[in-house]
Design an enzyme around this catalytic site. Structure first.
Site, short mmCIF file in Angstrom:
data_model
loop_
_atom_site.label_atom_id
_atom_site.label_comp_id
_atom_site.label_asym_id
_atom_site.label_seq_id
_atom_site.Cartn_x
_atom_site.Cartn_y
_atom_site.Cartn_z
N THR A 1 -46.36 37.89 52.42
CA THR A 1 -46.83 36.76 51.60
C THR A 1 -46.51 35.61 52.50
OG1 THR A 1 -44.92 36.56 50.37
CG2 THR A 1 -46.63 37.88 49.40
N VAL A 2 -47.40 34.49 52.33
CA VAL A 2 -47.02 33.23 52.73
C VAL A 2 -46.76 32.22 51.52
CG1 VAL A 2 -48.19 33.51 54.79
CG2 VAL A 2 -49.69 32.64 52.82
N TRP B 1 -51.29 38.78 56.80
CA TRP B 1 -51.80 37.52 57.34
C TRP B 1 -51.80 37.72 58.83
CZ3 TRP B 1 -54.06 33.62 54.67
CH2 TRP B 1 -53.94 33.75 53.09
N CYS C 1 -53.75 29.07 51.15
CA CYS C 1 -52.98 29.80 49.99
C CYS C 1 -52.48 28.65 49.35
CB CYS C 1 -52.01 30.32 50.66
SG CYS C 1 -51.03 30.93 49.52
N TYR D 1 -55.45 33.14 38.58
CA TYR D 1 -55.61 34.41 39.16
C TYR D 1 -55.78 35.34 38.15
CZ TYR D 1 -54.49 32.65 43.67
OH TYR D 1 -54.32 32.08 44.71
#
Length: 347
Positions: free
Chosen positions: A122-123, A88, A55, A186
């Site tokens: 999220t990370v 994740w 990521c 993105y």
């Protein structure tokens, strides 16, 4: 970060949106500070950074943590390169369980904070070890706080990545880079209409042209040392030819077609703390395996040739001092090294 919507198949989710891609930026904005004003004071060993090498947003935190020497104060949990629409996961650990947090899915730490948490898992995320709760996933503020709030635990010789005299310019440049480049790729890849894609494509390459001109006469984005602005741009550049050019249709030209940007990226890649956080295998696995609505075959390409990352960059002639009055970080801890087969640095 998990770029997903709540629609799509059970395993991977759907990423392409109707019209223009609109990133959900509603993060957990609790801060970990020296004075603990949000209830979470900076303490060695109290928190765990959960990231994924694949990521780009988490990669920022990995780089800053390395540059500042926070490894002993802030432990690291690494998720695998893929995830399903739930979370994740800790695929890389024995038993697929994080050895410190004792969880299989990062989602468990979000639910410990908020049982009804309904947004993306999220990370990067920083988790309080004792409670198992996510404290923050605000990736932009997180790295700034590592620089300014965690100073008590910085290594001797740690660089000043957010010097006070340059903060306004760093913020201005970083905002432009975020809008058109970091998030711009993105907006190209997840565009749901030709008009949305065309607009994102044009903005992306207009900004890359602007960066090419800016970096033709200066070694770093702001000032004469590495700053937060460089960290934020680098993680996108590192993925550009490997993923964004083909997978996200950002194909006016490869990064290698921008002499200054390509030299700048190679300069940073060979700087301790940058390239030694990059895992090209995991990067390609993430994008090509997870985004099944873009790549339904889930075929991961064998290329591109990565040897060019180690060719001489010649940027030294522009001057600058990478770490200012500081020093390079030592090699990464043995348990945190990128596998040699996943990076050209070991070639």
């Amino acid at each position: 970060m998990t770029e997903r919507s709540d629609s799509g198949d059970t395993e991977s989710g759907s990423y392409v949106e109707a019209g223009e891609f609109d990133r959900d930026t509603r993060y957990l904005t609790t801060r970990i500070t020296a004075d603990g004003r949000d209830g979470y004071p900076v303490e060695s060993g109290r928190y765990r950074l959960v990231a994924a090498r694949a990521c780009p947003w988490a990669n920022r935190a990995l780089i800053v943590r390395r540059l500042l020497g926070l490894e002993d104060a802030l432990s690291l949990g690494l998720c695998g390169p893929t995830h399903d629409r739930r979370s994740w996961t800790f695929d890389l650990d024995p038993g697929r369980v994080d050895p410190v947090l004792g969880i299989e899915r990062l989602q468990e730490a979000y639910f410990a904070r908020d049982p009804g948490y309904a947004r993306g898992i999220t990370v990067p995320a920083i988790v309080e070890v004792g409670s198992g709760r996510v404290v923050t996933n605000d990736f932009a503020q997180m790295t700034l706080d590592l620089s300014t709030e965690w100073t008590r635990f910085h290594r001797p010789g740690a660089p000043d990545l957010y010097p006070e005299a340059l903060r306004a310019e760093i913020d201005e440049v970083a905002d432009l880079v975020y809008r058109d480049v970091n998030n711009g790729v993105y907006r190209c890849g997840f565009a749901g209409s030709q008009d949305a894609y065309d607009a994102a494509f044009d903005s992306l390459f207009a900004r890359l042209d602007w960066l090419e001109e800016r970096l033709a006469t200066r070694r770093y984005l702001v000032g004469d040392t590495i700053t937060e602005a460089d960290v934020r741009l680098f993680t996108t550049l590192a993925r550009f030819d490997a993923v964004y050019h083909g997978h996200f249709k950002c194909n006016r030209g490869l990064l290698t077609s921008f002499p200054a940007l390509w030299g700048y990226a190679r300069d940073l890649f060979t700087t301790p703390g940058f390239g030694d956080t990059i895992d090209f295998v995991q990067i390609k696995q993430h994008y090509y395996l997870v985004h099944t609505d873009i790549n339904p075959t889930r075929i991961v390409p064998k290329g591109p040739d990565l040897s060019g990352w180690l060719t001489p960059h010649g940027r030294d002639v522009l001057g600058g001092r990478p770490f200012g009055d500081g020093t390079p970080p030592p090699p990464p801890h043995a348990t945190e090294q990128v596998p040699s087969a996943h990076t050209p640095l070991a070639a």
